[in-house]
Design an enzyme around this catalytic site. Sequence first.
Site, PDB file in Angstrom:
ATOM      1  N   ILE A 195       0.745  -1.044   0.053  1.00 27.60           N
ATOM      2  CA  ILE A 195      -0.077  -0.114  -0.067  1.00 27.60           C
ATOM      3  C   ILE A 195       1.003   1.057   0.083  1.00 27.60           C
ATOM      4  O   ILE A 195       1.470   1.668   1.037  1.00 27.60           O
ATOM      5  CB  ILE A 195      -1.156  -0.081   1.287  1.00 27.60           C
ATOM      6  N   TYR A 196       1.170   1.781  -1.355  1.00 27.10           N
ATOM      7  CA  TYR A 196       2.096   2.934  -1.191  1.00 27.10           C
ATOM      8  C   TYR A 196       1.250   4.106  -1.977  1.00 27.10           C
ATOM      9  O   TYR A 196       0.536   3.821  -3.059  1.00 27.10           O
ATOM     10  CB  TYR A 196       3.428   2.247  -2.103  1.00 27.10           C
ATOM     11  N   GLY A 244      -5.239  12.418   3.547  1.00 31.92           N
ATOM     12  CA  GLY A 244      -6.439  11.336   3.506  1.00 31.92           C
ATOM     13  C   GLY A 244      -6.396  10.578   2.557  1.00 31.92           C
ATOM     14  O   GLY A 244      -7.268   9.370   2.659  1.00 31.92           O
ATOM     15  N   GLY A 303      -4.202   7.996   2.124  1.00 32.61           N
ATOM     16  CA  GLY A 303      -3.683   6.716   2.629  1.00 32.61           C
ATOM     17  C   GLY A 303      -4.881   6.055   3.388  1.00 32.61           C
ATOM     18  O   GLY A 303      -5.196   5.012   3.569  1.00 32.61           O
ATOM     19  N   ASN A 363       9.290   1.318  11.032  1.00 31.54           N
ATOM     20  CA  ASN A 363       8.299   2.420  10.517  1.00 31.54           C
ATOM     21  C   ASN A 363       7.220   2.801  11.631  1.00 31.54           C
ATOM     22  O   ASN A 363       6.208   2.348  11.253  1.00 31.54           O
ATOM     23  CB  ASN A 363       7.727   1.893   9.218  1.00 31.54           C
ATOM     24  N   TYR A 367      -1.642   1.851  11.161  1.00 30.91           N
ATOM     25  CA  TYR A 367      -2.495   0.597  11.150  1.00 30.91           C
ATOM     26  C   TYR A 367      -3.208   0.344  12.596  1.00 30.91           C
ATOM     27  O   TYR A 367      -4.256  -0.274  12.604  1.00 30.91           O
ATOM     28  CB  TYR A 367      -1.743  -0.718  10.874  1.00 30.91           C
ATOM     29  N   LYS A 408      -4.607   2.519  14.435  1.00 34.49           N
ATOM     30  CA  LYS A 408      -5.723   3.294  14.546  1.00 34.49           C
ATOM     31  C   LYS A 408      -7.093   2.692  14.077  1.00 34.49           C
ATOM     32  O   LYS A 408      -8.059   2.704  14.240  1.00 34.49           O
ATOM     33  CB  LYS A 408      -5.476   4.527  13.808  1.00 34.49           C
TER      34      LYS A 408
END
Length: 173
Positions: A96-97, A106, A108, A136, A143, A145
């Site tokens: 997921i980049y 927002g 991401g 990281n 993640y 959250k």
Amino acid sequence: MAYELRKCTLSDLKTLLRISKETFVITFEKDNNPEDFQKYVESTFTEENLKLQLQQKTSQFYFVFEGSSLIGYLKLNEAEAQTDIHDQNSMELERIYLLEEHQGKGAGRWMLERAIELCRKKKDIKYVWLGVWEHNLKAIRFYEKYGFKKFAEHSFFIGKDEQTDWLMRLDFE
């Protein structure tokens, strides 16, 4: 502006290769040995490798657009396509980049929510999991959250450099 998710096809190969390399380099180059990193990028992000992945029925790549601009991508794996675990009741969010200039706006969050939705729609999928580099911290907090919790670790090599990825999962039940 609204975001749009579009499933990649073989005709997207060159564009997928470009954004894959660009986003990986932006994200990790500064934290790795330059020689090891260059060798890793050259051997991993090739047309041949991505073509094989695009042709795999249990892997899906998706481009993310803001208007007509490509701003990121994600990759989901099922069953044997997963890089670890290989649980028939799970899906892996392998990649997921987002392009750097679109981070913090927002996109991401939107991408992760769409990835979770895609996983939830699959019959018999009970959780989604991902690997994230232990250093990281920004990504780990992101993640967390969304309810992802660490459940294991595995090694990831950039050349000779063995790094540790946290495996994190979000249960659907």
